[in-house]
Scaffold this motif. Structure first.
Motif, PDB file in Angstrom:
ATOM      1  N   GLU A   1     -51.859  -7.135 -27.527  1.00  0.00           N
ATOM      2  CA  GLU A   1     -51.214  -6.515 -28.258  1.00  0.00           C
ATOM      3  C   GLU A   1     -49.527  -6.797 -27.590  1.00  0.00           C
ATOM      4  O   GLU A   1     -48.939  -6.497 -27.963  1.00  0.00           O
ATOM      5  N   ASN A   2     -49.575  -8.214 -26.332  1.00  0.00           N
ATOM      6  CA  ASN A   2     -48.315  -8.411 -25.459  1.00  0.00           C
ATOM      7  C   ASN A   2     -47.919  -9.723 -26.839  1.00  0.00           C
ATOM      8  O   ASN A   2     -46.558  -9.645 -26.789  1.00  0.00           O
TER       9      ASN A   2
ATOM     10  N   SER B   1     -51.914   0.176 -31.184  1.00  0.00           N
ATOM     11  CA  SER B   1     -51.776  -0.081 -29.913  1.00  0.00           C
ATOM     12  C   SER B   1     -50.747  -0.896 -29.767  1.00  0.00           C
ATOM     13  O   SER B   1     -49.708  -0.465 -29.190  1.00  0.00           O
ATOM     14  N   SER B   2     -50.602  -1.590 -30.474  1.00  0.00           N
ATOM     15  CA  SER B   2     -49.109  -2.775 -30.546  1.00  0.00           C
ATOM     16  C   SER B   2     -48.016  -2.333 -31.108  1.00  0.00           C
ATOM     17  O   SER B   2     -47.094  -2.216 -30.696  1.00  0.00           O
TER      18      SER B   2
ATOM     19  N   ARG C   1     -47.130   0.599 -28.137  1.00  0.00           N
ATOM     20  CA  ARG C   1     -46.496  -0.345 -27.270  1.00  0.00           C
ATOM     21  C   ARG C   1     -45.238  -1.086 -27.918  1.00  0.00           C
ATOM     22  O   ARG C   1     -43.510  -0.774 -26.905  1.00  0.00           O
TER      23      ARG C   1
ATOM     24  N   ASN D   1     -41.914   1.629 -28.181  1.00  0.00           N
ATOM     25  CA  ASN D   1     -41.306   1.079 -26.265  1.00  0.00           C
ATOM     26  C   ASN D   1     -40.931   0.128 -25.910  1.00  0.00           C
ATOM     27  O   ASN D   1     -39.354   0.538 -25.513  1.00  0.00           O
TER      28      ASN D   1
ATOM     29  N   GLU E   1     -55.608   5.757 -30.284  1.00  0.00           N
ATOM     30  CA  GLU E   1     -55.696   5.448 -28.732  1.00  0.00           C
ATOM     31  C   GLU E   1     -56.343   5.211 -27.672  1.00  0.00           C
ATOM     32  O   GLU E   1     -57.058   4.930 -26.556  1.00  0.00           O
TER      33      GLU E   1
END
Length: 526
Positions: A212-213, A259-260, A263, A266, A521
């Protein structure tokens, strides 16, 4: 720079407080930020800020454009493509031409080439200002879609005019054939580079072992690569970011995991919030530097303000006439061809004509005017053009920005019934999702659905939802794969529904797509 770091921190805190105040009193925050910047700029002892145009073009512009392209509905953009393209290209050119003629006639020393330069700078309305105002009042979906779509494309067309005028001023010559070929390349090359870079990043997301990061970082890097790559081949970086952002927006469910998406959304909301706040505050803070340059040209501040208000008046009148001209054109064309709305009325163009606030792109373009020509001679009337741009931005933000909410309430826009009501659309989508899930579960996992308690709960849940009721669901770990498969089928149904059904607003569908992401999620952490 290090010595001024506390000042920049204080500036961010001030921006937050001002936006809180703007939300409290229901005023568009760009208006208050510019006015606050003006007040701060006259406080003695504070650092004098010098805004590097490359800072805005390279640091600020790509992510702001990319976020806008990612947020807009391609369905809406295509539906209103005629009015959007006419305002983004034809009206921008007419506006630049009108400003050029008026400046050449009324402002001493401004040649026609310099007039076109000024016209290219001030012709594009700012999307951030309009959207910040529209969130306090309810307008038909078509109006917000037209304004958002126009803002994505008008920056590119105005900057192309600006570049041609800059060359004409610097060389004293203008070759029509060369300019036409350059224009075509800037458009085609910009769109092509943007799509190519977006496709390469999409493949990187899909095939590299990212988490995700890493996905979020790649989305942050993508608009900068699009912009820089296009500028390196002398095409439009703005069009590259817009086209690449639109492409990835449409394909987001193909290469970004849930999830990507959650997140990353946001992160992008916070980033764009800070960037927008800084940009409008910097516009006000730059007053001292801009006014200081007028003395060098021997132009009084009073005269320069008058020139700025003259240009502002031209901009407002041209946009209003263009809005009503678009209505007339639509009525005529509607007799011979299929158009989205054959009788748009007069209320919508009144609102469209008054939403012409200028902002970040105009300031960046004005600041990017070189100080000297290639032969070392000072660029003619650079400081005056800067000041006029500043007056246009401030006047349109304050006058139009403060009166736009009143105008929207006064004219009482009709309900165009482009879409079914949101409540009805949500009921339709809820039942459709439940039926899709129930059908897939019973057809693909029929035996398991009757043997396992958790799957029986799922069947009961979606049967209840098809009847308008709801039920709780307790999902044990061994059944997650089946539930994830069902969510995948629901997501595909929503995407197909969005492309095939023109009666449901995409914003409602995106809401349910996000709910599926959240549901997915939740399963990963149960």
């Amino acid at each position: 720079m290090i010595d001024q770091f506390p000042f920049y921190l204080a500036l961010i805190i001030a921006i937050l407080l001002i936006i809180m105040l703007a939300n409290k009193i229901k005023v568009a925050y760009p208006v208050l930020l510019v006015m606050a910047g003006l007040l701060i700029s006259i406080v003695p002892g504070l650092p004098v800020l010098h805004i590097d145009p490359e800072l805005i073009f390279i640091i600020f512009l790509p992510p702001l454009l990319y976020d806008a392209a990612f947020a807009i509905s391609w369905k809406e953009l295509w539906r209103w493509r005629r009015i959007i393209s006419s305002f983004a290209f034809i009206v921008v050119f007419l506006t630049a031409t009108s400003v050029a003629i008026a400046a050449n006639f009324f402002i001493p020393g401004i040649s026609l080439a310099l007039g076109f330069l000024l016209g290219g700078i001030v012709s594009p309305p700012d999307a951030v200002s309009a959207s910040a105002i529209l969130k306090f009042v309810k307008v038909p979906r078509r109006m917000s879609s037209i304004l958002e779509g126009e803002s994505l494309l008008n920056d590119a067309s105005s900057l192309i005019i600006f570049r041609f005028a800059l060359i004409a001023v610097a060389t004293g010559q203008f070759f029509f054939l060369q300019a036409t070929l350059t224009f075509v390349w800037m458009v085609i090359g910009g769109v092509g580079v943007g799509l190519l870079v977006a496709w390469l990043f999409m493949k990187a997301h899909r095939y590299l072992p990212t988490d995700e990061n890493m996905d979020i970082v790649l989305t942050l890097v993508a608009p900068y690569v699009m912009y820089i790559a296009a500028e390196e081949v002398h095409s439009s970086g703005v069009l590259a970011v817009v086209s690449g952002g639109l492409f990835q927006s449409v394909k987001r469910h193909d290469f970004l995991r849930s999830s990507s998406r959650l997140r990353g959304g946001n992160v992008w909301q916070s980033l764009v919030f800070v960037l927008n706040g800084l940009v409008f505050m910097l516009i006000g803070l730059d007053l001292s530097e801009i006014t200081g340059g007028l003395a060098q040209e021997g132009v009084s501040v009073t005269a320069a303000i008058g020139y700025g208000l003259l240009v502002t008046g031209v901009l407002i009148l041209v946009r209003i006439f263009a809005a009503y001209g678009a209505v007339l054109t639509t009525v005529i064309v509607g007799r011979f061809a299929t158009v989205a709305d054959r009788n748009p009325g007069l209320k919508a163009p009144t609102l469209l004509g008054w939403t012409g606030m200028r902002g970040v792109v105009s300031l960046a373009a004005a600041l990017s005017i070189p100080i000297h020509l290639t032969d070392g001679v000072p660029f003619p009337h650079r400081n005056l053009i800067l000041f006029i741009t500043f007056i246009v931005i401030t006047a349109t933000l304050v006058v139009q920005g403060l009166t736009l909410p009143w105008l929207i309430k006064k004219i009482e826009l009709p309900d165009y019934k482009d879409y079914i009501p949101d409540h009805d659309a949500e009921i339709l989508l809820k039942r459709g999702l439940a039926q899709k899930a129930l059908g897939h579960l019973t057809s693909q996992y029929g035996d398991q659905a009757t043997q396992h308690n958790s799957l029986r709960y799922m069947v009961n849940k979606w049967e209840s939802k098809t009847n308008g009721n709801d039920a709780d669901l307790d999902m044990p770990e061994e059944q997650r794969a089946i539930y994830l498969d069902v969510i995948k089928q629901q997501r595909e149904w929503l995407l197909t529904k969005n492309s095939d059904d023109g009666h449901i607003d995409e914003e409602v569908i995106r809401k349910y797509l996000q709910q599926l992401d959240i549901e997915e999620e939740k399963l990963r952490f149960m």
